[in-house]
Write an enzyme that holds these catalytic residues in place. Structure first.
Site, PDB file in Angstrom:
ATOM      1  N   CYS A  96       0.827  -1.204   0.000  1.00 59.18           N
ATOM      2  CA  CYS A  96       0.000   0.000   0.000  1.00 59.18           C
ATOM      3  C   CYS A  96       0.869   1.264   0.000  1.00 59.18           C
ATOM      4  O   CYS A  96       1.457   1.600  -1.015  1.00 59.18           O
ATOM      5  CB  CYS A  96      -0.993  -0.025   1.167  1.00 59.18           C
ATOM      6  SG  CYS A  96      -2.379   1.139   0.929  1.00 59.18           S
ATOM      7  N   HIS A 182      -3.244  -4.878   1.327  1.00 53.46           N
ATOM      8  CA  HIS A 182      -2.802  -5.065   2.708  1.00 53.46           C
ATOM      9  C   HIS A 182      -2.751  -6.549   3.084  1.00 53.46           C
ATOM     10  O   HIS A 182      -3.702  -7.079   3.668  1.00 53.46           O
ATOM     11  CB  HIS A 182      -3.756  -4.333   3.654  1.00 53.46           C
ATOM     12  CG  HIS A 182      -3.584  -2.858   3.681  1.00 53.46           C
ATOM     13  ND1 HIS A 182      -2.643  -2.228   4.459  1.00 53.46           N
ATOM     14  CD2 HIS A 182      -4.224  -1.877   3.002  1.00 53.46           C
ATOM     15  CE1 HIS A 182      -2.710  -0.917   4.279  1.00 53.46           C
ATOM     16  NE2 HIS A 182      -3.664  -0.685   3.392  1.00 53.46           N
ATOM     17  N   GLU A 184      -1.253  -7.920   5.435  1.00 56.13           N
ATOM     18  CA  GLU A 184      -1.150  -8.112   6.883  1.00 56.13           C
ATOM     19  C   GLU A 184      -2.492  -8.092   7.590  1.00 56.13           C
ATOM     20  O   GLU A 184      -2.606  -8.485   8.758  1.00 56.13           O
ATOM     21  CB  GLU A 184      -0.233  -7.037   7.483  1.00 56.13           C
ATOM     22  CG  GLU A 184      -0.872  -5.683   7.760  1.00 56.13           C
ATOM     23  CD  GLU A 184      -1.151  -4.826   6.524  1.00 56.13           C
ATOM     24  OE1 GLU A 184      -1.672  -3.707   6.683  1.00 56.13           O
ATOM     25  OE2 GLU A 184      -0.854  -5.282   5.392  1.00 56.13           O
TER      26      GLU A 184
END
Length: 234
Positions: A96, A182, A184
Site C-alpha cells: 500500500c 494489505h 497483513e
C-alpha cells in the site's frame, strides 16, 4: 533470515490502539510461513530508521493512512532510504503506502484514483509470472486506498492488476516486490475497519466493502510468495 519492517502507519486513534500495530502484523504475516526468521520493526513515521540497513537480509515497508504525496521530512528520508536500498540491491517489499513510496522514490508517479476507493476484499489478476508466486490467475487481498501508482519506475513490470487499479503490484528484477493492498490485515480487523469508516466514506463504498467480505483474502498464499521473494533475492 533477518528482516527490517519500516512502519509508516501514522494512525494513533482509539481504533488503532484497540488493534495490533503494523510491526506486529507484518511480523506475524511472515512468521506464519517462516517461523524461524527474525524481524525488527522501526517506526520510520517517527523518524526512527535502522542505523545500518546492510545488517538486514531484506526490508518490508508497511501501509499507512498518510499520503506519500504529503512529502513530509520522514517521507523524504524514507525515499532516500529506498533509493539506497535499491542501489545496494537489498530485497525490498512494499504494501500500500510502501508500494507507492517505492514507486515514487524510483521515478514513478502516484495520484488520487479517479475510480475512487478500493476497500474491502479485492480480486487481483496475476499478469506476470514472477518465480516466487504460484501460477494461479487471481489473488484475493484486503485493500483500503484512494491513491494509486500511475507511472512505473524504470525497469518495473506490473505483477497484479485489479478492476479499478491498473498497477496493483509490481516487481523490479528480483529485488523489488509490491502490492497496493494489505496482506497483513485479518478478516476481523477488516470488518472492524469497514465499521470504523462507515460514517466517513460514501455509502456505496461501505456497502460494496461489506458485500466483498463474504470471501476471505488468500493471506497464507501471499505470505509464502513474500518469503520466497526474499529467499530468491538473497
Amino acid at each position: 533470515m533477518h528482516l527490517a519492517i519500516l512502519v509508516t502507519n501514522t494512525d494513533e486513534s482509539d481504533f488503532a490502539q484497540r488493534h495490533p500495530k503494523d510491526g506486529e502484523k507484518f511480523a506475524r504475516l511472515i512468521k506464519n510461513v517462516r517461523p524461524h526468521w527474525r524481524v525488527s520493526s522501526f517506526a520510520v513515521k517517527d523518524d526512527c530508521f535502522p542505523e545500518d540497513t546492510s545488517d538486514f537480509d531484506g526490508v518490508m515497508i508497511t501501509g499507512s493512512p498518510a499520503s506519500i504525496r504529503e512529502d513530509k521530512p520522514w517521507m523524504q528520508r524514507l525515499m532516500q532510504e529506498i533509493r539506497f536500498l535499491h542501489h545496494a540491491r537489498t530485497p525490498l517489499f512494499g504494501a500500500c503506502f510502501g508500494h507507492q513510496a517505492i514507486a515514487l522514490a524510483l521515478g514513478g508517479q502516484v495520484e488520487e484514483n479517479a475510480a475512487g476507493w478500493g476497500f474491502g476484499l479485492i480480486e487481483m489478476s496475476v499478469v506476470d509470472d514472477v518465480p516466487w508466486l504460484d501460477t494461479q490467475d487471481t489473488l484475493l487481498q484486503y485493500g483500503a486506498h484512494i491513491e494509486h501508482v500511475t507511472k512505473l519506475p524504470e525497469g518495473a513490470r506490473v505483477v497484479f492488476t485489479s478492476e479499478h487499479c491498473p498497477v496493483a503490484g509490481f516487481a523490479i528484477a528480483d529485488t523489488v516486490y509490491t502490492t497496493q493492498n494489505h496482506p497483513e490485515m485479518t478478516p476481523d480487523f477488516v470488518l472492524d475497519l469497514v465499521e470504523e469508516y462507515s460514517d466517513l466514506l460514501p455509502v456505496e463504498v461501505v456497502d460494496q466493502a461489506h458485500t466483498s467480505l463474504t470471501r476471505k483474502a488468500e493471506t497464507a498464499r501471499f505470505a509464502e510468495s513474500i518469503a520466497r521473494f526474499f529467499e530468491a533475492a538473497t
